[in-house]
Write a protein that holds these residues in place. Structure first.
Motif, PDB file in Angstrom:
ATOM      1  N   GLU A 180       0.803  -1.226   0.000  1.00  8.10           N
ATOM      2  CA  GLU A 180       0.000   0.000   0.000  1.00  8.10           C
ATOM      3  C   GLU A 180       0.835   1.276   0.000  1.00  8.10           C
ATOM      4  O   GLU A 180       0.291   2.376  -0.107  1.00  8.10           O
ATOM      5  CB  GLU A 180      -0.961   0.009   1.199  1.00  8.10           C
ATOM      6  CG  GLU A 180      -0.288   0.091   2.559  1.00  8.10           C
ATOM      7  CD  GLU A 180      -0.006  -1.273   3.159  1.00  8.10           C
ATOM      8  OE1 GLU A 180       0.176  -1.361   4.394  1.00  8.10           O
ATOM      9  OE2 GLU A 180       0.046  -2.268   2.394  1.00  8.10           O
TER      10      GLU A 180
ATOM     11  N   ARG B 138      -5.903   2.401 -16.433  1.00  2.57           N
ATOM     12  CA  ARG B 138      -7.155   1.973 -15.808  1.00  2.57           C
ATOM     13  C   ARG B 138      -8.252   1.729 -16.842  1.00  2.57           C
ATOM     14  O   ARG B 138      -9.045   0.790 -16.713  1.00  2.57           O
ATOM     15  CB  ARG B 138      -7.601   2.995 -14.768  1.00  2.57           C
ATOM     16  CG  ARG B 138      -6.687   3.044 -13.544  1.00  2.57           C
ATOM     17  CD  ARG B 138      -7.123   4.112 -12.553  1.00  2.57           C
ATOM     18  NE  ARG B 138      -6.218   4.204 -11.430  1.00  2.57           N
ATOM     19  CZ  ARG B 138      -6.298   3.485 -10.319  1.00  2.57           C
ATOM     20  NH1 ARG B 138      -7.280   2.600 -10.188  1.00  2.57           N
ATOM     21  NH2 ARG B 138      -5.432   3.642  -9.335  1.00  2.57           N
TER      22      ARG B 138
ATOM     23  N   GLU C  32      -6.453  -1.783  -8.799  1.00  2.00           N
ATOM     24  CA  GLU C  32      -5.381  -1.086  -8.089  1.00  2.00           C
ATOM     25  C   GLU C  32      -4.044  -1.798  -8.251  1.00  2.00           C
ATOM     26  O   GLU C  32      -3.018  -1.168  -8.480  1.00  2.00           O
ATOM     27  CB  GLU C  32      -5.733  -0.948  -6.605  1.00  2.00           C
ATOM     28  CG  GLU C  32      -6.872   0.007  -6.317  1.00  2.00           C
ATOM     29  CD  GLU C  32      -6.584   1.432  -6.774  1.00  2.00           C
ATOM     30  OE1 GLU C  32      -5.428   1.871  -6.634  1.00  2.00           O
ATOM     31  OE2 GLU C  32      -7.507   2.102  -7.265  1.00  2.00           O
TER      32      GLU C  32
END
Length: 373
Positions: free
Chosen positions: A120, A191, A224
């Motif tokens: 992360e 994306r 992600e």
């Protein structure tokens, strides 16, 4: 398809039955002819694996960075033996001031503690952590070897970004993938492209060390994970496009149609045996290295090498493996390119054997093993 490479495809099917993976892609090019561009099993529950399914390459992505850095060397913007701290001054912390680009590309830098990064974290947090990590105690860069699996490739990409100005993901897309016709390949996937791919996005499974069931590897799934730029690990696309990268190196820097992205002498530099006969403290084996590229390694008493190229590869074979899933390599002696991805992580021990058996089977199927087929 099994008639072309019968042993190889039998092993892939056997791996599904034994719980090593649920599906796989394979691309083999021999003497300039594509002899296999196929898929078996499932990409996700109820969705067949196809040759155009997009899968993660893991560390098969590392040669992409090596090619990118080599392009900067060709243009005179960086030098192979430049210090990393010449471009990223904060990297000099913890006794690392003398580490060069050569040390990172040959995995002899000695700062493996920098790999303890979290998925992360932002790019800036990863760079800051890698810069703060100390040189390992007693390590003299260049005199010991130990595979650095993650953070060091962020540093190579950071050098590229500070020199070129473009984000790493954009650079490799514009200067490597698109010129080679790798239109569905990414390190940090757009994306919009991810959403448009639909069921062509394959799922990665943790198959367990003994194949006791399977479950998706959560932190490697979804938009992600694909959109993040992890320079040494999350390249993704169909395996036939990964084969194009190795084919370019086999063809001395020229892609299909003759478009050149590296000069022959630069390819020769990448594939030179820069690390020879050194014991790798991470893999606990002897593994030779070019610049960001694994070289075929023969060592007494070491029959099966981690992420090696099988029993019959010539000593000049080169490429890279991906964590418990994949391999991509070329063998100049046979005009051969092999790339495959299995979508199951089955533990290092079982994957090492799977990797060895599949690569060995390709040579036998093509009659390239001693004694023919």
């Amino acid at each position: 398809m099994s008639g072309v490479l019968p042993r190889t495809f039998a092993l892939l099917e056997q791996g599904i039955a034994e719980g090593l993976h649920t599906g796989a892609q394979l691309c083999v090019v021999h003497q300039g002819r594509v002899v296999a561009d196929h898929a078996v099993g499932e990409a996700s529950p109820g969705v067949p694996m196809r040759p155009d399914t997009s899968l993660f390459w893991f560390s098969c992505s590392k040669p992409v960075a090596a090619v990118a850095l080599a392009q900067l060397m060709e243009s005179g913007r960086i030098g192979l033996h430049d210090r990393v701290a010449d471009y990223v001054p904060e990297f000099a912390q913890g006794g690392k001031g003398g580490i060069t680009l050569w040390h990172i590309l040959t995995h002899t830098g000695g700062f493996r503690g920098s790999n303890r990064i979290r998925d992360e974290w932002s790019w800036e947090e990863v760079i800051a952590f890698a810069c703060s990590a100390p040189l390992e105690e007693g390590w003299v860069p260049g005199e010991k070897a130990g595979y650095h699996h993650t953070a060091s490739w962020y540093l190579l990409a950071e050098v590229l970004q500070r020199v070129d100005g473009r984000p790493y993901s954009r650079y490799v897309r514009e200067e490597i993938f698109l010129p080679l016709g790798m239109r569905d390949s990414w390190v940090g996937m757009d994306r919009g492209a991810y959403r448009a791919a639909g069921d062509r996005i394959g799922v990665l499974y943790d198959m367990g060390r003994e194949g006791a069931g399977s479950r998706p590897v959560g932190h490697w799934e979804g938009e992600e994970a694909s959109a993040a730029c992890r320079p040494g690990s999350n390249g993704r696309g169909p395996v036939r496009e990964l084969a194009r990268l190795l084919r370019m190196l086999l063809e001395a820097g020229a892609g299909e149609g003759g478009r050149r992205i590296l000069r022959p002498e630069t390819v020769d530099l990448l594939l030179r045996r820069h690390r020879d006969g050194m014991y790798d403290e991470t893999f606990m084996q002897y593994i030779d290295w070019g610049l960001g590229i694994i070289l075929c390694t023969r060592h007494p008493g070491q029959r099966v090498t981690s992420y090696g190229f099988g029993e019959h590869a010539s000593i000049d074979a080169f490429g890279h493996g991906g964590m418990q899933t994949s391999i991509s390599f070329a063998d100049p002696a046979h005009g051969l390119v092999v790339a495959w991805v299995c979508n199951g992580m089955c533990g290092e021990r079982r994957h090492r054997q799977r990797n060895h058996d599949l690569n060995t089977a390709v040579y036998r199927d093509l009659g390239l093993a001693p004694g023919g087929v």
